[in-house]
Write a protein that holds these residues in place. Structure first.
Motif, short mmCIF file in Angstrom:
data_model
loop_
_atom_site.label_atom_id
_atom_site.label_comp_id
_atom_site.label_asym_id
_atom_site.label_seq_id
_atom_site.Cartn_x
_atom_site.Cartn_y
_atom_site.Cartn_z
N TRP A 60 0.84 -1.20 0.00
CA TRP A 60 0.00 0.00 0.00
C TRP A 60 0.88 1.26 0.00
O TRP A 60 0.66 2.18 -0.79
N ALA A 61 1.87 1.29 0.89
CA ALA A 61 2.69 2.49 1.04
C ALA A 61 3.58 2.74 -0.17
O ALA A 61 3.58 3.83 -0.74
N LEU A 62 4.34 1.73 -0.58
CA LEU A 62 5.34 1.92 -1.63
C LEU A 62 4.71 2.13 -3.00
O LEU A 62 5.16 2.98 -3.79
N ILE A 63 3.67 1.37 -3.30
CA ILE A 63 3.05 1.50 -4.63
C ILE A 63 2.28 2.81 -4.73
O ILE A 63 2.29 3.48 -5.78
N ALA A 64 1.61 3.22 -3.65
CA ALA A 64 0.88 4.49 -3.69
C ALA A 64 1.82 5.67 -3.89
O ALA A 64 1.55 6.57 -4.70
N VAL A 65 2.97 5.67 -3.16
CA VAL A 65 3.89 6.80 -3.29
C VAL A 65 4.59 6.77 -4.65
O VAL A 65 4.89 7.83 -5.23
N ALA A 66 4.84 5.57 -5.18
CA ALA A 66 5.46 5.48 -6.52
C ALA A 66 4.47 5.87 -7.61
O ALA A 66 4.85 6.44 -8.64
N ALA A 67 3.18 5.58 -7.38
CA ALA A 67 2.16 5.88 -8.39
C ALA A 67 1.88 7.37 -8.50
O ALA A 67 1.47 7.85 -9.57
N GLY A 68 2.11 8.14 -7.41
CA GLY A 68 1.81 9.57 -7.42
C GLY A 68 2.49 10.32 -8.56
O GLY A 68 1.82 10.96 -9.38
N PRO A 69 3.82 10.25 -8.68
CA PRO A 69 4.49 10.93 -9.78
C PRO A 69 4.11 10.38 -11.15
O PRO A 69 4.03 11.13 -12.12
N VAL A 70 3.90 9.06 -11.23
CA VAL A 70 3.53 8.44 -12.51
C VAL A 70 2.18 8.97 -12.98
O VAL A 70 2.01 9.35 -14.14
N ILE A 71 1.22 9.04 -12.05
CA ILE A 71 -0.11 9.55 -12.40
C ILE A 71 -0.04 11.04 -12.70
O ILE A 71 -0.72 11.55 -13.60
N GLY A 72 0.83 11.77 -11.97
CA GLY A 72 1.02 13.19 -12.27
C GLY A 72 1.57 13.40 -13.67
O GLY A 72 1.23 14.37 -14.34
N TRP A 73 2.44 12.47 -14.12
CA TRP A 73 3.03 12.56 -15.47
C TRP A 73 2.03 12.12 -16.55
O TRP A 73 1.87 12.79 -17.57
N LEU A 74 1.32 11.01 -16.30
CA LEU A 74 0.34 10.51 -17.27
C LEU A 74 -0.90 11.39 -17.32
O LEU A 74 -1.53 11.53 -18.37
N GLY A 75 -1.26 11.95 -16.17
CA GLY A 75 -2.53 12.66 -16.05
C GLY A 75 -3.53 11.75 -15.35
O GLY A 75 -3.57 10.54 -15.60
N ILE A 76 -4.35 12.32 -14.47
CA ILE A 76 -5.30 11.53 -13.69
C ILE A 76 -6.30 10.82 -14.60
O ILE A 76 -6.87 9.78 -14.23
N SER A 77 -6.53 11.34 -15.80
CA SER A 77 -7.47 10.70 -16.74
C SER A 77 -6.98 9.34 -17.21
O SER A 77 -7.76 8.54 -17.72
N ARG A 78 -5.67 9.07 -17.06
CA ARG A 78 -5.12 7.77 -17.46
C ARG A 78 -4.84 6.89 -16.23
O ARG A 78 -3.96 6.03 -16.27
N LEU A 79 -5.60 7.09 -15.20
CA LEU A 79 -5.47 6.27 -14.00
C LEU A 79 -5.61 4.79 -14.31
O LEU A 79 -5.00 3.94 -13.66
N GLY A 100 -2.33 20.89 -2.10
CA GLY A 100 -1.41 19.77 -2.32
C GLY A 100 -1.50 19.21 -3.73
O GLY A 100 -2.51 19.37 -4.43
N SER A 101 -0.44 18.51 -4.16
CA SER A 101 -0.37 17.93 -5.50
C SER A 101 -0.70 16.44 -5.46
O SER A 101 -0.87 15.85 -4.39
N ASP A 102 -0.79 15.80 -6.67
CA ASP A 102 -1.00 14.35 -6.73
C ASP A 102 0.14 13.60 -6.05
O ASP A 102 -0.06 12.57 -5.42
N THR A 103 1.36 14.13 -6.19
CA THR A 103 2.51 13.49 -5.54
C THR A 103 2.36 13.53 -4.03
O THR A 103 2.64 12.54 -3.34
N LEU A 104 1.87 14.64 -3.49
CA LEU A 104 1.67 14.74 -2.05
C LEU A 104 0.54 13.82 -1.59
O LEU A 104 0.59 13.26 -0.48
N VAL A 105 -0.47 13.64 -2.43
CA VAL A 105 -1.54 12.68 -2.13
C VAL A 105 -0.95 11.28 -2.00
O VAL A 105 -1.29 10.51 -1.10
N GLY A 106 -0.02 10.94 -2.91
CA GLY A 106 0.66 9.65 -2.84
C GLY A 106 1.47 9.51 -1.56
O GLY A 106 1.49 8.46 -0.93
N TRP A 107 2.14 10.59 -1.16
CA TRP A 107 2.91 10.56 0.08
C TRP A 107 2.00 10.42 1.29
O TRP A 107 2.39 9.82 2.31
N SER A 108 0.79 10.95 1.22
CA SER A 108 -0.15 10.78 2.33
C SER A 108 -0.52 9.31 2.48
O SER A 108 -0.67 8.80 3.61
#
Length: 405
Positions: free
Chosen positions: A145-164, A238-246
């Motif tokens: 939960w922790a590692l994948i969520a924090v890793a996904a934050g920048p990826v989703i920020g780069w792809l865009g939330i529409s490509r979740l 906050g940003s998508d990356t910070l959401v991932g860090w949360s």
């Protein structure tokens, strides 16, 4: 291949599975509300959607648990649910129409709600009678939960939330693949056989039902926070990356909590209920701090308390359920316990939480959560006294049987 080697492989697969499946659900739980917001769906509509799913889960969770106990095969149930999850979300990601999304999400929750309780039951079934403990396997879920969520934050920020859908689909396919490598969960010898009459006794155990009802009161604030946390962080800048860090802060410290509980928690009803009283008070502190948080970064730091509050409650509640419910109905007992976090509380969190988040300030919302957990702490104190009295009446040898109804 020796039985020892097979046993080690089974245990290794349990850890890998927990890492992947919790990681997949973390992506959904952390970012899906932001995805819906991007589509122009209001907070109240998101709340109704979140409430509708757990309403289905009230029936789905006991249904899948019944068949898991009857077939003695948690693996098959997990496979069906994961594949159902994957298919339903493909339809969700292909449309922007709220009625279609709502309908597909109802189907999604019919498969999603049993995942955690079934995986917990499988772990408990496989390790029963061995030197291994629940926490050493569940920590891999927290890590995922922790590692994948924090890793996904920048990826989703780069792809865009529409490509979740890209990130979610990849993780779900990994989870399905590793499920095929899992043990079935029927390896243990049972003291009793499954019967429909005995199954109904699970729902007549007054101590267990009181524990479940109090759990609903404690879990509603937690569900509100989990559902709307991403939006709350966004509203605070906050940003998508910070959401991932949360999400990372939410789960990473669960690892030492589970390992410490594995080592030091005494598996006695009175002891476990005493710890639940303390955890309820810590929940109250958490919601007080959330009501005072003025920035997104402060919210992330407050989320560190999640590991002790939710992590501690989740672990102790799972063990207490296993203690109160006979082994042949373990999946059903865990399913009823799971409803406190993913069913009833989800409905209340969606309907009430969505409305309060939109109409009231976040500070007022979290103060209401604070009041609910204080009441819950008092309720657990009363339950602790009831159990203590029952133990005194029945003596050491008969108390376990008396607590199982």
């Amino acid at each position: 291949m020796s039985s020892l080697t097979v046993s080690r492989n089974m245990l290794r697969m349990l850890k890998v599975f927990n890492f992947v499946v919790y990681g997949a659900i973390a992506i959904y739980s952390t970012f899906f509300a932001l995805y819906l917001k991007e589509l122009g769906i209001s907070t109240v509509q998101i709340g109704l959607l979140v409430a509708g799913g757990p309403l289905v889960g009230l029936l789905a969770n006991p249904f899948w648990a019944y068949w898991a106990d009857r077939l003695r095969n948690n693996k098959v149930i997990l496979l069906i649910c994961l594949i159902g999850n994957f298919i339903c979300m493909q339809f969700v990601f292909m449309t922007q129409e709220y009625p279609v999304i709502f309908t597909c999400m109802l189907m999604f929750f019919a498969f999603q709600t049993p995942l955690f309780t079934q995986s917990n039951s499988l772990i408990l079934n496989v390790i029963e009678g061995t030197k291994h403990k629940f926490g050493e396997f569940r920590v891999w879920g927290s890590l995922g939960w922790a590692l994948i969520a924090v890793a996904a934050g920048p990826v989703i920020g780069w792809l865009g939330i529409s490509r979740l859908w890209i990130v979610f689909d990849v993780m779900m396919l990994f989870a399905i693949f590793f499920t095929f490598l899992m043990p079935s969960g029927n390896e243990r010898e049972l003291k009793g056989k499954f019967s429909n009459k005995g199954y109904l006794q699970v729902f007549k155990n007054k101590y267990f039902l009181l524990f479940v009802l109090l759990g609903v009161l404690i879990s509603i604030p937690n569900s509100i926070n989990m559902t709307f946390l991403g939006i709350h962080i966004r509203n605070l800048g906050g940003s998508d990356t910070l959401v991932g860090w949360s999400a990372f802060a939410t789960a990473i410290l669960e690892v030492p909590v589970f390992l410490l509980l594995d080592k030091y928690l005494k598996k006695k009803s009175q002891t476990m209920l005493g710890w639940l009283i303390i955890i309820c008070l810590l929940f109250s502190l958490r919601w007080l701090l959330m009501s005072l948080a003025a920035s997104a970064l402060q919210v992330v730091f407050v989320q560190l308390l999640h590991s002790v509050t939710f992590g501690g409650y989740y672990y102790i509640g799972t063990q207490l359920t296993s203690h109160l419910v006979p082994g042949e109905y373990r999946s059903s007992g865990q399913a009823v316990y799971g409803l406190t976090w993913g069913g009833i509380s989800g409905i209340a969190a969606g309907v009430l939480g969505g409305w309060m988040f939109e109409e009231l300030s976040s500070a007022v919302l979290y103060r209401i959560c604070l009041a609910a957990t204080v009441v819950g702490a008092f309720g657990f104190l009363l339950l602790w006294q009831f159990v203590r009295s029952a133990d005194s009446r029945h003596g050491v040898q008969g108390k376990a049987k008396s607590l199982q109804g």
